[in-house]
Design a protein around this motif. Structure first.
Motif, mmCIF file in Angstrom:
data_model
loop_
_atom_site.group_PDB
_atom_site.id
_atom_site.type_symbol
_atom_site.label_atom_id
_atom_site.label_comp_id
_atom_site.label_asym_id
_atom_site.label_seq_id
_atom_site.Cartn_x
_atom_site.Cartn_y
_atom_site.Cartn_z
ATOM 1 N N SER A 1 -34.690 -11.265 -18.317
ATOM 2 C CA SER A 1 -34.957 -11.602 -16.910
ATOM 3 C C SER A 1 -34.532 -10.502 -15.949
ATOM 4 O O SER A 1 -34.899 -10.530 -14.776
ATOM 5 C CB SER A 1 -34.245 -12.903 -16.534
ATOM 6 O OG SER A 1 -32.834 -12.734 -16.549
ATOM 7 N N LYS B 1 -40.882 -27.432 -10.287
ATOM 8 C CA LYS B 1 -41.267 -26.038 -10.559
ATOM 9 C C LYS B 1 -42.009 -25.523 -9.325
ATOM 10 O O LYS B 1 -43.218 -25.657 -9.196
ATOM 11 C CB LYS B 1 -42.135 -25.976 -11.808
ATOM 12 C CG LYS B 1 -42.542 -24.586 -12.239
ATOM 13 C CD LYS B 1 -43.275 -24.656 -13.571
ATOM 14 C CE LYS B 1 -43.808 -23.273 -13.949
ATOM 15 N NZ LYS B 1 -44.931 -22.855 -13.102
ATOM 16 N N ILE C 1 -35.156 -24.924 -15.316
ATOM 17 C CA ILE C 1 -34.758 -23.977 -16.359
ATOM 18 C C ILE C 1 -34.082 -24.690 -17.525
ATOM 19 O O ILE C 1 -34.423 -24.460 -18.700
ATOM 20 C CB ILE C 1 -33.830 -22.896 -15.774
ATOM 21 C CG1 ILE C 1 -34.587 -22.048 -14.744
ATOM 22 C CG2 ILE C 1 -33.278 -22.005 -16.874
ATOM 23 C CD1 ILE C 1 -33.711 -21.079 -13.981
ATOM 24 N N THR C 2 -33.111 -25.561 -17.225
ATOM 25 C CA THR C 2 -32.386 -26.234 -18.305
ATOM 26 C C THR C 2 -33.291 -27.180 -19.087
ATOM 27 O O THR C 2 -33.174 -27.280 -20.317
ATOM 28 C CB THR C 2 -31.186 -27.008 -17.742
ATOM 29 O OG1 THR C 2 -31.628 -27.889 -16.692
ATOM 30 C CG2 THR C 2 -30.132 -26.074 -17.207
ATOM 31 N N TRP D 1 -27.260 -17.628 -15.117
ATOM 32 C CA TRP D 1 -27.280 -17.827 -16.575
ATOM 33 C C TRP D 1 -25.934 -18.319 -17.090
ATOM 34 O O TRP D 1 -25.885 -19.087 -18.062
ATOM 35 C CB TRP D 1 -27.692 -16.538 -17.271
ATOM 36 C CG TRP D 1 -29.157 -16.248 -17.136
ATOM 37 C CD1 TRP D 1 -29.745 -15.246 -16.437
ATOM 38 C CD2 TRP D 1 -30.229 -17.021 -17.701
ATOM 39 N NE1 TRP D 1 -31.121 -15.328 -16.526
ATOM 40 C CE2 TRP D 1 -31.441 -16.407 -17.300
ATOM 41 C CE3 TRP D 1 -30.292 -18.148 -18.500
ATOM 42 C CZ2 TRP D 1 -32.689 -16.895 -17.675
ATOM 43 C CZ3 TRP D 1 -31.535 -18.644 -18.880
ATOM 44 C CH2 TRP D 1 -32.708 -18.020 -18.471
ATOM 45 N N TYR E 1 -38.400 -17.134 -13.967
ATOM 46 C CA TYR E 1 -38.073 -18.209 -13.033
ATOM 47 C C TYR E 1 -36.640 -18.144 -12.522
ATOM 48 O O TYR E 1 -36.289 -18.839 -11.565
ATOM 49 C CB TYR E 1 -38.338 -19.573 -13.678
ATOM 50 C CG TYR E 1 -38.536 -20.663 -12.645
ATOM 51 C CD1 TYR E 1 -39.753 -20.801 -11.995
ATOM 52 C CD2 TYR E 1 -37.508 -21.525 -12.295
ATOM 53 C CE1 TYR E 1 -39.948 -21.769 -11.027
ATOM 54 C CE2 TYR E 1 -37.692 -22.503 -11.332
ATOM 55 C CZ TYR E 1 -38.911 -22.622 -10.704
ATOM 56 O OH TYR E 1 -39.098 -23.576 -9.742
ATOM 57 N N THR E 2 -35.810 -17.296 -13.124
ATOM 58 C CA THR E 2 -34.426 -17.169 -12.653
ATOM 59 C C THR E 2 -34.366 -16.776 -11.188
ATOM 60 O O THR E 2 -33.396 -17.110 -10.480
ATOM 61 C CB THR E 2 -33.679 -16.117 -13.491
ATOM 62 O OG1 THR E 2 -34.061 -16.236 -14.852
ATOM 63 C CG2 THR E 2 -32.182 -16.289 -13.368
ATOM 64 N N THR F 1 -43.343 -21.215 -22.516
ATOM 65 C CA THR F 1 -42.083 -21.677 -21.931
ATOM 66 C C THR F 1 -41.109 -20.519 -21.761
ATOM 67 O O THR F 1 -40.419 -20.399 -20.729
ATOM 68 C CB THR F 1 -41.446 -22.764 -22.809
ATOM 69 O OG1 THR F 1 -42.410 -23.782 -23.086
ATOM 70 C CG2 THR F 1 -40.258 -23.397 -22.122
ATOM 71 N N LEU G 1 -32.686 -14.512 -23.018
ATOM 72 C CA LEU G 1 -33.453 -14.755 -21.794
ATOM 73 C C LEU G 1 -32.807 -14.061 -20.599
ATOM 74 O O LEU G 1 -33.504 -13.525 -19.720
ATOM 75 C CB LEU G 1 -33.559 -16.259 -21.536
ATOM 76 C CG LEU G 1 -34.434 -17.061 -22.511
ATOM 77 C CD1 LEU G 1 -34.252 -18.557 -22.274
ATOM 78 C CD2 LEU G 1 -35.902 -16.681 -22.360
ATOM 79 N N LEU H 1 -39.236 -18.910 -18.337
ATOM 80 C CA LEU H 1 -37.795 -18.758 -18.217
ATOM 81 C C LEU H 1 -37.399 -17.322 -17.897
ATOM 82 O O LEU H 1 -36.357 -17.090 -17.282
ATOM 83 C CB LEU H 1 -37.125 -19.215 -19.526
ATOM 84 C CG LEU H 1 -37.234 -20.719 -19.805
ATOM 85 C CD1 LEU H 1 -36.774 -21.027 -21.214
ATOM 86 C CD2 LEU H 1 -36.419 -21.506 -18.800
ATOM 87 N N GLN I 1 -36.522 -26.820 -19.646
ATOM 88 C CA GLN I 1 -37.386 -26.027 -20.511
ATOM 89 C C GLN I 1 -36.602 -25.476 -21.703
ATOM 90 O O GLN I 1 -37.110 -25.454 -22.830
ATOM 91 C CB GLN I 1 -38.020 -24.885 -19.719
ATOM 92 C CG GLN I 1 -38.858 -25.326 -18.532
ATOM 93 C CD GLN I 1 -40.008 -26.238 -18.932
ATOM 94 O OE1 GLN I 1 -40.545 -26.137 -20.026
ATOM 95 N NE2 GLN I 1 -40.394 -27.128 -18.049
ATOM 96 N N ILE I 2 -35.379 -25.020 -21.476
ATOM 97 C CA ILE I 2 -34.554 -24.536 -22.593
ATOM 98 C C ILE I 2 -34.268 -25.665 -23.569
ATOM 99 O O ILE I 2 -34.303 -25.484 -24.796
ATOM 100 C CB ILE I 2 -33.244 -23.922 -22.067
ATOM 101 C CG1 ILE I 2 -33.535 -22.639 -21.286
ATOM 102 C CG2 ILE I 2 -32.278 -23.619 -23.208
ATOM 103 C CD1 ILE I 2 -32.308 -21.996 -20.677
#
Length: 583
Positions: free
Chosen positions: A419, A31, A382-383, A208, A107-108, A100, A415, A104, A385-386
């Protein structure tokens, strides 16, 4: 009204290999917005500035990681349901959920920016190279760049005798290339109006879509763990390759020398900055380790794993720190005029680095390798956290388990829409504010967790659970530090973080103020709100309200053994109580 008993998902699965848990936690250290924040608040700290991190590892990082891992592994539950340990505080799990989601949403951009440079690395001439820069640069813009520093030198020499003092700003082409996607950045106009970059929006959509494909193919824990394992290994391998290549950049050796030089000042600065780095070990939403550990086998040695994870994460921080230092000193070592100048190199890891790479041999290849590494790092964060959000929701809400694919795609789609704000000029400029706000919430949750596990649930029961699960004790000195040393330290950090948040919000936009309140501030109220809901739902004595409910291992073999252990312990307590009454 009695609360509904917990219904475990017996088909939720486990990691394919025990080490998949380690690699997933390594991925939490990727991160990289922490490096953006460190530039604004702490600047670069060398290797001596990382020494406090080792202190934090011993004092609270590793012990708290053991607590997180214990909650997930013992209960086989995500960061919401794991609070069966003390249901009155289950609101902490919902706070983690909102934190979280907050990460997300913004953070993209850390995936879209590398993707921008990866796609453009296939051009014959890189747009941010000095040759390519001249083809699209607007001559009417009165800016100097590292490509025409000689012109700036001539102007500076002509005005050496001028009575007015000024500084010549020398800009980096790759930074200007990114800014060229926003008209307001090109004209240096005030950000009164909102402007969206449709080019950046398209990159967000590609990111995404990639994430949706990953969950379509690797949604099961065993497959997802295998995917993350290879992605982390690949990312770290590319990082090492880039590190070796950057050693040959002009000024790189000076950067490494400065990084390795002991400094008391860096140690002092590192005391605050590495504390924030340590918080990243638990994921953006604080509860990631709880959910990731829930896929471990019941007897997995989380004590040794916690040390391995902590050392692996600090290795990743040091590697990115050294790369950052080498890039920074590359720009510091560029020829400059005799007059006062400064090189404007924002986001050195993500933006300025492209111009440094364009000066190497085979610039297209090295640009592709470096930014592929950054893209993979962002996708891992990202993945992961999802994945923790989805598994926590499925564990807590039984009715969602039959609609996993719909829930997954719905979450990703929601999300993606949210974003889009960070495709605007305001979103790109001020996104780090949400990250700083989230750090405050994470520190508060750590403080409450120590209260819940070691005081409400009880240190004796916690140590007995660890002994039952691992067959080895949790040292009493660690419990003492977590009960009496760590809390005051966290309180001091809370005060400092409030100051940081206020400073950040003093110059951000009103929309981000609103987003911070909705996504970071208000969710904290979920803790007392759920507490009142639980009291209303389950009336009884105070001791009953604080008692754990449905707190047991999911596997039947261990569940029966634990039931016998608890029953024996309760009988022992009753025997002691009666003996005291007789005496």
């Amino acid at each position: 009204m009695a609360s509904k008993p917990f219904s475990p998902d017996l088909n939720r699965g486990n990691w394919e290999k025990p080490t998949d848990y380690i690699f997933a936690c390594f991925g939490l250290a990727l991160k990289l917005d922490i490096f953006v924040a460190s530039f604004w608040f702490f600047f670069n700290t060398g290797i001596f500035g990382m020494v406090p991190y080792l202190m934090y590892m011993v004092i609270y990082l590793v012990p708290i990681m053991v607590i997180h891992s214990y909650m997930g592994q013992f209960s086989s539950s995500g960061f919401i349901s794991a609070f069966r340990l003390s249901p009155l505080f289950k609101g902490m799990g919902y706070v983690s959920l909102f934190l979280t989601i907050t990460l997300l949403i913004y953070y993209t951009i850390f995936a879209a920016v590398p993707l921008l440079f990866v796609l453009n690395s296939f051009r014959p001439t890189l747009p941010w190279s000095c040759e390519g820069f001249k083809s699209w640069q607007n001559d009417t813009i009165a800016k100097w760049s590292i490509c025409n520093a000689t012109i700036a030198e001539e102007v500076a020499k002509e005005t050496e005798n001028d009575t007015y003092f000024y500084i010549t700003n020398i800009h980096v082409p790759s930074v200007l290339y990114f800014k060229s996607h926003f008209e307001s950045f090109q004209n240096d106009s005030e950000l009164n109006d909102y402007e969206i970059s449709w080019h950046l929006s398209g990159l967000f959509a590609l990111v995404w879509a990639t994430i949706a494909f990953i969950f379509y193919k690797f949604s099961e824990p065993a497959k997802f763990g295998k995917c993350i394992r290879y992605m982390v290994i690949g990312t770290v391998a590319l990082l090492l390759v880039c590190f070796v290549r950057f050693l040959f950049l002009p000024g790189a050796h000076l950067g490494l020398k400065n990084y390795m030089t002991p400094s008391i000042e860096e140690f002092v600065v590192g005391t605050s900055s590495t504390f924030i780095m340590a918080l990243q070990a638990f994921g953006a939403g604080w509860g990631s380790v709880i959910t990731l550990s829930s896929f471990n086998g019941f007897k997995t040695n989380i004590m040794s794993y916690s040390w391995i994870i902590s050392f692996g994460q600090i290795f990743i921080y040091i590697m990115f720190g050294m790369v950052s230092f080498m890039l920074e000193h590359y720009f510091l070592g560029l020829p400059k005029p005799l007059f006062e100048t400064q090189v404007i190199n924002h986001w050195v890891l993500f933006l300025s680095s492209a111009s440094a790479l364009s000066s190497l041999g085979w610039p297209n290849l090295w640009t592709f390798i470096y930014y592929t590494m950054l893209l993979m790092a962002a996708l891992i964060v990202i993945t992961t956290q999802i994945f923790t959000i989805l598994q926590s929701l499925f564990d807590e809400f039984e009715q969602l388990r039959a609609k996993k694919q719909e829930v997954t795609l719905g979450l990703i789609g929601g999300l993606a829409v949210c974003s889009l704000y960070f495709c605007t000029n305001h979103g790109v400029l001020y996104f780090a504010i949400l990250s700083i706000d989230a750090i405050f919430s994470q520190t508060l949750l750590h403080l409450l967790l120590l209260l819940v596990v070691l005081w409400v649930y009880g240190r004796d029961r916690f140590q007995k659970d660890i002994k039952f699960m691992l067959g080895q004790p949790f040292a009493s000195w660690k419990v003492f530090i977590l009960r009496f040393v760590a809390p005051p330290t966290l309180v001091i950090c809370l005060v400092l973080e409030i100051k940081m948040c206020l400073e950040e919000h003093s110059y951000s936009s009103s929309v981000l103020h609103f987003m911070a309140i909705i996504l970071v501030g208000l969710p904290i109220l979920a803790i007392p709100a759920y507490g009142f809901y639980y009291i209303h739902q389950r009336p009884g004595s105070i001791s009953e309200l604080f008692r754990a409910t449905d707190w047991y291992p999911v596997e039947m073999e261990y569940r029966q053994q634990y039931g016998e252990l608890v029953q024996k312990s309760e009988m022992t307590h009753q025997l002691f109580d009666r003996t005291e009454e007789v005496n």
